[in-house]
Design a protein around this motif. Structure first.
Motif, PDB file in Angstrom:
ATOM      1  N   LEU A 145      -7.869   3.022  -0.525  1.00 48.48           N
ATOM      2  CA  LEU A 145      -8.069   3.177   0.905  1.00 48.48           C
ATOM      3  C   LEU A 145      -6.842   2.654   1.649  1.00 48.48           C
ATOM      4  O   LEU A 145      -6.496   1.481   1.518  1.00 48.48           O
ATOM      5  N   PRO A 146      -6.161   3.505   2.428  1.00 44.23           N
ATOM      6  CA  PRO A 146      -5.089   2.986   3.275  1.00 44.23           C
ATOM      7  C   PRO A 146      -5.698   2.307   4.504  1.00 44.23           C
ATOM      8  O   PRO A 146      -6.546   2.883   5.182  1.00 44.23           O
ATOM      9  N   VAL A 147      -5.296   1.069   4.755  1.00 43.08           N
ATOM     10  CA  VAL A 147      -5.836   0.286   5.865  1.00 43.08           C
ATOM     11  C   VAL A 147      -4.693  -0.113   6.798  1.00 43.08           C
ATOM     12  O   VAL A 147      -3.652  -0.583   6.339  1.00 43.08           O
ATOM     13  N   SER A 148      -4.911   0.061   8.100  1.00 41.57           N
ATOM     14  CA  SER A 148      -3.952  -0.414   9.091  1.00 41.57           C
ATOM     15  C   SER A 148      -4.182  -1.905   9.292  1.00 41.57           C
ATOM     16  O   SER A 148      -5.215  -2.311   9.824  1.00 41.57           O
ATOM     17  N   ARG A 149      -3.223  -2.719   8.882  1.00 37.44           N
ATOM     18  CA  ARG A 149      -3.380  -4.168   9.041  1.00 37.44           C
ATOM     19  C   ARG A 149      -3.409  -4.555  10.510  1.00 37.44           C
ATOM     20  O   ARG A 149      -4.121  -5.468  10.917  1.00 37.44           O
ATOM     21  N   ASP A 161       5.833  -6.737  13.749  1.00 39.28           N
ATOM     22  CA  ASP A 161       6.955  -5.815  13.584  1.00 39.28           C
ATOM     23  C   ASP A 161       6.789  -5.050  12.270  1.00 39.28           C
ATOM     24  O   ASP A 161       6.865  -5.632  11.184  1.00 39.28           O
ATOM     25  N   THR A 162       6.580  -3.752  12.362  1.00 38.44           N
ATOM     26  CA  THR A 162       6.352  -2.939  11.160  1.00 38.44           C
ATOM     27  C   THR A 162       7.646  -2.629  10.410  1.00 38.44           C
ATOM     28  O   THR A 162       7.594  -2.053   9.331  1.00 38.44           O
ATOM     29  N   GLU A 163       8.778  -3.023  10.965  1.00 40.54           N
ATOM     30  CA  GLU A 163      10.043  -2.897  10.219  1.00 40.54           C
ATOM     31  C   GLU A 163      10.104  -3.966   9.125  1.00 40.54           C
ATOM     32  O   GLU A 163      10.744  -3.761   8.098  1.00 40.54           O
ATOM     33  N   THR A 164       9.446  -5.096   9.361  1.00 41.64           N
ATOM     34  CA  THR A 164       9.432  -6.172   8.375  1.00 41.64           C
ATOM     35  C   THR A 164       8.326  -5.939   7.353  1.00 41.64           C
ATOM     36  O   THR A 164       8.570  -5.954   6.142  1.00 41.64           O
ATOM     37  N   VAL A 165       7.100  -5.756   7.828  1.00 36.97           N
ATOM     38  CA  VAL A 165       5.956  -5.482   6.956  1.00 36.97           C
ATOM     39  C   VAL A 165       5.281  -4.217   7.470  1.00 36.97           C
ATOM     40  O   VAL A 165       4.925  -4.137   8.651  1.00 36.97           O
ATOM     41  N   SER A 166       5.110  -3.244   6.591  1.00 40.92           N
ATOM     42  CA  SER A 166       4.510  -1.972   7.006  1.00 40.92           C
ATOM     43  C   SER A 166       3.095  -2.186   7.532  1.00 40.92           C
ATOM     44  O   SER A 166       2.404  -3.125   7.140  1.00 40.92           O
ATOM     45  N   ASP A 167       2.684  -1.305   8.432  1.00 41.35           N
ATOM     46  CA  ASP A 167       1.335  -1.387   8.985  1.00 41.35           C
ATOM     47  C   ASP A 167       0.293  -1.002   7.940  1.00 41.35           C
ATOM     48  O   ASP A 167      -0.750  -1.632   7.831  1.00 41.35           O
ATOM     49  N   ILE A 168       0.569   0.016   7.170  1.00 37.83           N
ATOM     50  CA  ILE A 168      -0.418   0.518   6.209  1.00 37.83           C
ATOM     51  C   ILE A 168      -0.355  -0.287   4.914  1.00 37.83           C
ATOM     52  O   ILE A 168       0.703  -0.449   4.299  1.00 37.83           O
ATOM     53  N   VAL A 169      -1.519  -0.765   4.517  1.00 36.35           N
ATOM     54  CA  VAL A 169      -1.695  -1.478   3.257  1.00 36.35           C
ATOM     55  C   VAL A 169      -2.635  -0.630   2.410  1.00 36.35           C
ATOM     56  O   VAL A 169      -3.680  -0.189   2.890  1.00 36.35           O
ATOM     57  N   LYS A 170      -2.260  -0.388   1.167  1.00 37.99           N
ATOM     58  CA  LYS A 170      -3.099   0.406   0.268  1.00 37.99           C
ATOM     59  C   LYS A 170      -4.026  -0.533  -0.496  1.00 37.99           C
ATOM     60  O   LYS A 170      -3.574  -1.366  -1.281  1.00 37.99           O
ATOM     61  N   LEU A 171      -5.310  -0.395  -0.227  1.00 46.03           N
ATOM     62  CA  LEU A 171      -6.335  -1.211  -0.870  1.00 46.03           C
ATOM     63  C   LEU A 171      -6.908  -0.423  -2.040  1.00 46.03           C
ATOM     64  O   LEU A 171      -7.457   0.662  -1.854  1.00 46.03           O
ATOM     65  N   ASN A 172      -6.737  -0.934  -3.239  1.00 46.90           N
ATOM     66  CA  ASN A 172      -7.257  -0.305  -4.459  1.00 46.90           C
ATOM     67  C   ASN A 172      -8.425  -1.121  -4.968  1.00 46.90           C
ATOM     68  O   ASN A 172      -8.337  -2.357  -5.028  1.00 46.90           O
ATOM     69  N   PHE A 173      -9.485  -0.433  -5.345  1.00 52.00           N
ATOM     70  CA  PHE A 173     -10.636  -1.170  -5.855  1.00 52.00           C
ATOM     71  C   PHE A 173     -11.175  -0.531  -7.114  1.00 52.00           C
ATOM     72  O   PHE A 173     -11.103   0.666  -7.314  1.00 52.00           O
ATOM     73  N   ARG A 174     -11.678  -1.388  -7.980  1.00 51.67           N
ATOM     74  CA  ARG A 174     -12.442  -0.965  -9.147  1.00 51.67           C
ATOM     75  C   ARG A 174     -13.663  -1.878  -9.200  1.00 51.67           C
ATOM     76  O   ARG A 174     -13.546  -3.095  -9.290  1.00 51.67           O
ATOM     77  N   LEU A 175     -14.810  -1.258  -9.117  1.00 53.47           N
ATOM     78  CA  LEU A 175     -16.056  -1.973  -9.298  1.00 53.47           C
ATOM     79  C   LEU A 175     -16.652  -1.497 -10.629  1.00 53.47           C
ATOM     80  O   LEU A 175     -16.796  -0.295 -10.845  1.00 53.47           O
ATOM     81  N   THR A 176     -16.959  -2.422 -11.497  1.00 53.58           N
ATOM     82  CA  THR A 176     -17.585  -2.104 -12.776  1.00 53.58           C
ATOM     83  C   THR A 176     -19.035  -2.553 -12.677  1.00 53.58           C
ATOM     84  O   THR A 176     -19.304  -3.753 -12.555  1.00 53.58           O
ATOM     85  N   LEU A 177     -19.924  -1.599 -12.705  1.00 55.02           N
ATOM     86  CA  LEU A 177     -21.354  -1.878 -12.598  1.00 55.02           C
ATOM     87  C   LEU A 177     -21.997  -1.705 -13.960  1.00 55.02           C
ATOM     88  O   LEU A 177     -21.659  -0.782 -14.706  1.00 55.02           O
ATOM     89  N   ILE A 178     -22.930  -2.595 -14.264  1.00 56.67           N
ATOM     90  CA  ILE A 178     -23.656  -2.542 -15.525  1.00 56.67           C
ATOM     91  C   ILE A 178     -25.130  -2.348 -15.229  1.00 56.67           C
ATOM     92  O   ILE A 178     -25.672  -2.973 -14.313  1.00 56.67           O
ATOM     93  N   GLN A 179     -25.759  -1.524 -16.033  1.00 54.72           N
ATOM     94  CA  GLN A 179     -27.204  -1.321 -15.886  1.00 54.72           C
ATOM     95  C   GLN A 179     -27.914  -2.647 -16.074  1.00 54.72           C
ATOM     96  O   GLN A 179     -27.660  -3.367 -17.031  1.00 54.72           O
ATOM     97  N   ALA A 180     -28.765  -3.007 -15.142  1.00 55.43           N
ATOM     98  CA  ALA A 180     -29.488  -4.291 -15.231  1.00 55.43           C
ATOM     99  C   ALA A 180     -30.677  -4.176 -16.173  1.00 55.43           C
ATOM    100  O   ALA A 180     -31.189  -3.135 -16.417  1.00 55.43           O
TER     101      ALA A 180
END
Length: 180
Positions: A145-149, A161-180
């Motif tokens: 998910l690209p997120v605007s900080r 200042d977006t010249e120093t740190v970009s506005d868009i941060v790419k948030l990567n997620f992995r959720l591992t679910l196990i059958q209960a």
């Protein structure tokens, strides 16, 4: 006909039942760009209550809580800076949270979730695409998910200042679910 119904029932994924997060096999990473150079980081502590059933999307739910103080970056001084008021202000906002409101199927094993993300006291509606993959009794949920900080006031003051740190941060997620 009975054999076909039995075969269909056996093919139904186990992950359509109750699930528990496997925290050790799950991750919440991000990539930002600082002065043109990508920098990777992560949040090491988060909890997720997820009940995802692709056959009952209306009944599926997710509530993810992230300990902002668990931020990890390549350098200790960057971690210390990220915890300060201009960034995550972990003293005032120790938790970020995502609560899902709707799931939608895009294609086989491809979905999107709509919900509210709260960071640093600011709540915005977001839509995150993700894929699913069944592995035995596990269900892997992967997305980016690209997120605007700046939309969440992350990086105030001179850090806006977006010249120093970009506005868009790419948030990567992995959720591992196990059958209960």
């Amino acid at each position: 006909m009975k054999k076909q119904i039995l075969a269909l029932a056996l093919c139904l994924p186990l992950w359509a039942q109750a699930q528990v997060l496997d925290a050790a096999a799950s991750r919440l990473d991000f990539t930002l760009t600082q002065m043109g150079v990508p920098m990777k980081g992560s949040f090491r502590a988060f909890k997720a209550e997820v009940n995802f059933d692709p056959t009952k999307l209306a009944a599926s739910r997710a509530d993810i809580r992230i300990a902002t103080s668990s931020i990890a970056l390549p350098a200790a001084d960057a971690v210390n800076e990220a915890k300060k008021p201009d960034w995550f202000d972990v003293a005032r906002y120790p938790e970020a949270r995502f609560v899902a409101s709707q799931f939608k199927q895009l294609a086989p094993e491809r979905f999107e979730v709509r919900g509210k993300l709260t960071l640093k006291g600011v709540t915005r509606e977001i839509v995150a695409p993700f894929t699913t993959k069944a592995q035995g009794k596990k269900l892997l949920i992967d997305g980016m998910l690209p997120v605007s900080r700046l939309a969440f006031n992350i990086g105030d003051g001179s850090w806006r200042d977006t010249e120093t740190v970009s506005d868009i941060v790419k948030l990567n997620f992995r959720l591992t679910l196990i059958q209960a």
